[in-house]
Design an enzyme around this catalytic site. Structure first.
Site, PDB file in Angstrom:
ATOM      1  N   HIS A 307      49.041 -85.936  25.285  1.00 50.22           N
ATOM      2  CA  HIS A 307      49.973 -85.780  26.396  1.00 50.22           C
ATOM      3  C   HIS A 307      50.709 -84.472  26.245  1.00 50.22           C
ATOM      4  O   HIS A 307      51.024 -84.066  25.136  1.00 50.22           O
ATOM      5  CB  HIS A 307      50.985 -86.947  26.431  1.00 50.22           C
ATOM      6  N   ASP A 364      47.358 -93.801  30.497  1.00 45.67           N
ATOM      7  CA  ASP A 364      46.114 -93.946  31.244  1.00 45.67           C
ATOM      8  C   ASP A 364      45.015 -94.635  30.457  1.00 45.67           C
ATOM      9  O   ASP A 364      44.085 -95.190  31.041  1.00 45.67           O
ATOM     10  CB  ASP A 364      45.627 -92.569  31.706  1.00 45.67           C
TER      11      ASP A 364
HETATM   12  N1  ACO Z   1      40.708 -85.090  22.595  1.00 49.95           N
HETATM   13  C1  ACO Z   1      40.467 -84.209  21.592  1.00 49.95           C
HETATM   14  N2  ACO Z   1      41.264 -83.164  21.302  1.00 49.95           N
HETATM   15  C2  ACO Z   1      42.368 -83.006  22.053  1.00 49.95           C
HETATM   16  C3  ACO Z   1      42.680 -83.883  23.117  1.00 49.95           C
HETATM   17  C4  ACO Z   1      41.811 -84.966  23.367  1.00 49.95           C
HETATM   18  N3  ACO Z   1      42.063 -85.832  24.354  1.00 49.95           N
HETATM   19  N4  ACO Z   1      43.824 -83.477  23.699  1.00 49.95           N
HETATM   20  C5  ACO Z   1      44.231 -82.386  23.033  1.00 49.95           C
HETATM   21  N5  ACO Z   1      43.334 -82.094  22.041  1.00 49.95           N
HETATM   22  C6  ACO Z   1      43.478 -81.019  21.020  1.00 49.95           C
HETATM   23  C7  ACO Z   1      43.167 -79.649  21.614  1.00 49.95           C
HETATM   24  O1  ACO Z   1      41.810 -79.323  21.461  1.00 49.95           O
HETATM   25  C8  ACO Z   1      44.083 -78.772  20.789  1.00 49.95           C
HETATM   26  O2  ACO Z   1      43.500 -78.625  19.514  1.00 49.95           O
HETATM   27  P1  ACO Z   1      43.734 -77.238  18.672  1.00 49.95           P
HETATM   28  O3  ACO Z   1      45.213 -77.175  18.424  1.00 49.95           O
HETATM   29  O4  ACO Z   1      42.920 -77.423  17.442  1.00 49.95           O
HETATM   30  O5  ACO Z   1      43.246 -76.133  19.561  1.00 49.95           O
HETATM   31  C9  ACO Z   1      45.339 -79.626  20.595  1.00 49.95           C
HETATM   32  O6  ACO Z   1      44.873 -80.988  20.653  1.00 49.95           O
HETATM   33  C10 ACO Z   1      46.405 -79.400  21.648  1.00 49.95           C
HETATM   34  O7  ACO Z   1      45.812 -79.583  22.942  1.00 49.95           O
HETATM   35  P2  ACO Z   1      46.314 -78.866  24.262  1.00 49.95           P
HETATM   36  O8  ACO Z   1      45.189 -78.845  25.256  1.00 49.95           O
HETATM   37  O9  ACO Z   1      46.955 -77.554  23.932  1.00 49.95           O
HETATM   38  O10 ACO Z   1      47.455 -79.846  24.738  1.00 49.95           O
HETATM   39  P3  ACO Z   1      48.084 -79.875  26.171  1.00 49.95           P
HETATM   40  O11 ACO Z   1      49.474 -80.348  25.984  1.00 49.95           O
HETATM   41  O12 ACO Z   1      47.878 -78.591  26.900  1.00 49.95           O
HETATM   42  O13 ACO Z   1      47.197 -80.965  26.948  1.00 49.95           O
HETATM   43  C11 ACO Z   1      46.412 -82.980  27.833  1.00 49.95           C
HETATM   44  C12 ACO Z   1      47.580 -82.242  27.183  1.00 49.95           C
HETATM   45  C13 ACO Z   1      45.893 -82.207  29.070  1.00 49.95           C
HETATM   46  C14 ACO Z   1      46.903 -84.347  28.327  1.00 49.95           C
HETATM   47  C15 ACO Z   1      45.274 -83.138  26.788  1.00 49.95           C
HETATM   48  O14 ACO Z   1      45.746 -83.875  25.662  1.00 49.95           O
HETATM   49  C16 ACO Z   1      44.017 -83.803  27.366  1.00 49.95           C
HETATM   50  O15 ACO Z   1      43.177 -83.114  27.949  1.00 49.95           O
HETATM   51  N6  ACO Z   1      43.894 -85.174  27.235  1.00 49.95           N
HETATM   52  C17 ACO Z   1      42.799 -85.890  27.804  1.00 49.95           C
HETATM   53  C18 ACO Z   1      43.039 -86.113  29.285  1.00 49.95           C
HETATM   54  C19 ACO Z   1      44.105 -87.170  29.545  1.00 49.95           C
HETATM   55  O16 ACO Z   1      44.124 -88.245  28.965  1.00 49.95           O
HETATM   56  N7  ACO Z   1      45.005 -86.840  30.517  1.00 49.95           N
HETATM   57  C20 ACO Z   1      46.068 -87.750  30.911  1.00 49.95           C
HETATM   58  C21 ACO Z   1      47.410 -87.195  30.602  1.00 49.95           C
HETATM   59  S1  ACO Z   1      48.643 -88.381  30.954  1.00 49.95           S
HETATM   60  C22 ACO Z   1      48.932 -88.233  32.579  1.00 49.95           C
HETATM   61  O17 ACO Z   1      48.657 -87.288  33.259  1.00 49.95           O
HETATM   62  C23 ACO Z   1      49.570 -89.404  33.190  1.00 49.95           C
END
Ligand code: ACO
Length: 428
Positions: A307, A364
């Site tokens: 998140h 979610d």
């Molecule tokens: N699976 C694997 N790795 C992940 C995931 C995931 N779901 N989410 C983040 N990471 C990793 C990234 O690769 C990154 O790794 P690094 O530091 O080694 O490069 C680190 O965790 C940080 O990730 P970011 O993308 O910078 O985090 P951000 O805050 O921008 O993204 C997000 C948040 C979009 C929710 C992301 O976690 C994601 O894509 N999750 C899956 C989609 C999801 O469940 N979305 C629902 C969000 S809740 C909502 O909208 C109600």
């Protein structure tokens, strides 16, 4: 003495005031920065940028706190109803009995949509994703209520638009599903409560008797409360941005629905179940998918994990996990896909990659599980989210207009070609 930050640029010092919120959150007010120094700030994805001051929702991602108008989400989810929470978000206080009764009656008496909406609906191909249909139908309300386009309407008239939006969204949402199924639409039954009415319009057929299962209606009510607002997320910021141009509430909400649709936002609940089905179809080996999620060269992510703001836990996920357990046991559901979900959750919660990055199951992950258990088809999951988020969008839109917020218009740092000389097409 008022707190400030001093920046030193080209040998000169500039004071920037500190703004403090009611929960002691602090921000540097940079509004004079460009005028004084010629500098703008750059913050891709607005990860560290406050776009507004707001009285609606308090969220502390580090400590896992979520409050609507000061009330903890845990109390609201356990003790109140979705309409009570909607009133709270939109008008600022919990309603007394008379206020809630009037609000509920006002909504019940506006659930019907114009018959011509059916002609618009008929124009969509049957395989249309219900989110696209819903966004279009909500925007079409401006055609049926053209006065909603006038930005200078009275408070009472704006309230009429708000009530209509709340009343008609369940009807439009259920009808967008009926279109996809090529089934006749079911008209609202105003003797039922908000969630019961929606469930009946979605699952029943006009000529067949239908009893709403109270377990399902209650679970849905709780889910809608948990989704009702989440401060300046992608769709809410979109609603505020569109509304900041003085576009109507219906148009702004329609844009919010479009923003919510994407798999990184509201579309994640659909993506979660698709991922779980995919794991099952490819033999059920969770380890392969965990490894893919950890592989930097693989774009795969564990949907429903992580998140933008919650980096310890999502308080909604804690409540919804319990609700998911209750619904599954009360409905006696035994679903192999849901078993995979539980195993995946366990493995990821103990894996250092996920722990070190603060990646926990989000709301979610579990909402998809409940929707599947209560028979909601996958491409309707995000529509359910939109139903829940509507009072949040409305309250944020209303606050923005009442605060006379300026039109949203970020700056950029241009990185394209510098001045070039136009050449005639024959000389290129
Ligand atoms: N699976 C694997 N790795 C992940 C995931 C995931 N779901 N989410 C983040 N990471 C990793 C990234 O690769 C990154 O790794 P690094 O530091 O080694 O490069 C680190 O965790 C940080 O990730 P970011 O993308 O910078 O985090 P951000 O805050 O921008 O993204 C997000 C948040 C979009 C929710 C992301 O976690 C994601 O894509 N999750 C899956 C989609 C999801 O469940 N979305 C629902 C969000 S809740 C909502 O909208 C109600």
């Amino acid at each position: 003495m008022a707190e400030k930050v001093i920046i030193n640029y080209k040998g000169k010092e500039y004071d920037l005031p500190i703004i403090t919120g009611s929960e002691d959150e602090k921000a540097i007010d940079i509004s004079s920065l460009r005028k004084d120094t010629g500098l703008v700030t750059l913050d891709r994805g607005f990860k560290n940028t406050g776009s507004v001051t707001s009285n609606i929702t308090f969220l502390n991602g580090e400590e896992g706190i979520l409050r609507y108008r000061g009330y903890p989400i845990e109390d609201l989810a356990e003790k109140s109803t979705f309409l009570e929470v909607s009133y709270l978000l939109i008008y600022g206080n919990l309603p007394n009995e008379i206020e809630l009764s009037k609000f509920t009656n006002d909504i019940s008496s506006h659930t019907l949509v114009h018959e011509d909406v059916k002609s618009i609906l008929d124009g969509f191909p049957s395989k249309s994703h219900p989110m696209g249909v819903l966004s279009s139908l909500v925007s079409s309300l401006t055609a049926f209520y053209p006065k909603s386009l006038d930005p200078n309407r009275s408070k009472e008239e704006i309230n009429g638009t708000i009530i209509r939006a709340l009343a008609k969204l369940p009807t439009l949402a259920a009808w967008s599903y009926k279109n996809r199924m090529r089934q006749p639409v079911v008209y609202p039954d105003n003797s039922l409560n908000y969630c019961e009415n929606f469930i009946r319009m979605m699952f029943s057929l006009p000529t067949v008797g239908y009893e709403v299962n109270p377990v399902v209606a209650k679970a849905l009510d709780k889910l809608l409360i948990l989704h009702a607002d989440h401060e300046q997320n992608c769709s809410t910021s979109t609603v505020r941005m569109v509304g900041s141009s003085h576009a109507s509430l219906y148009t702004s909400v329609s844009s919010g629905i479009a923003a919510l649709w994407g798999p990184l936002h509201g579309g994640a609940n659909q993506a979660v179940i698709e991922m779980l089905e995919n794991i099952r179809e490819s033999g059920g080996d969770i380890g392969i998918f965990i490894d893919k999620a950890k592989d930097k060269n693989d774009p795969f992510r564990l949907m429903g994990f992580g998140h933008r703001v919650y980096k310890s836990f999502d308080p909604r996920a804690t409540i919804i996990k319990k609700a998911a357990d209750d619904v599954l046991s009360q409905l006696g559901i035994n679903d192999p896909v849901l078993e995979i979900a539980m195993k995946l959750e366990k493995v990821a919660l103990n894996d250092d990659y996920f722990i070190s990055r603060g990646l926990y199951p989000n709301v979610d992950f579990y909402s998809g599980i409940i929707y599947r258990a209560i028979g909601v088809p996958k491409d309707m999951f995000t529509v359910m989210f939109a139903l829940g988020r509507l009072p949040g969008w409305i309250s944020q839109w209303k606050e923005m207009r009442e605060n006379h917020d300026p039109i949203g218009r970020p700056r950029q740092i241009y990185t394209g070609p510098t001045l070039r000389t136009y050449t005639d097409i024959n000389n290129r």
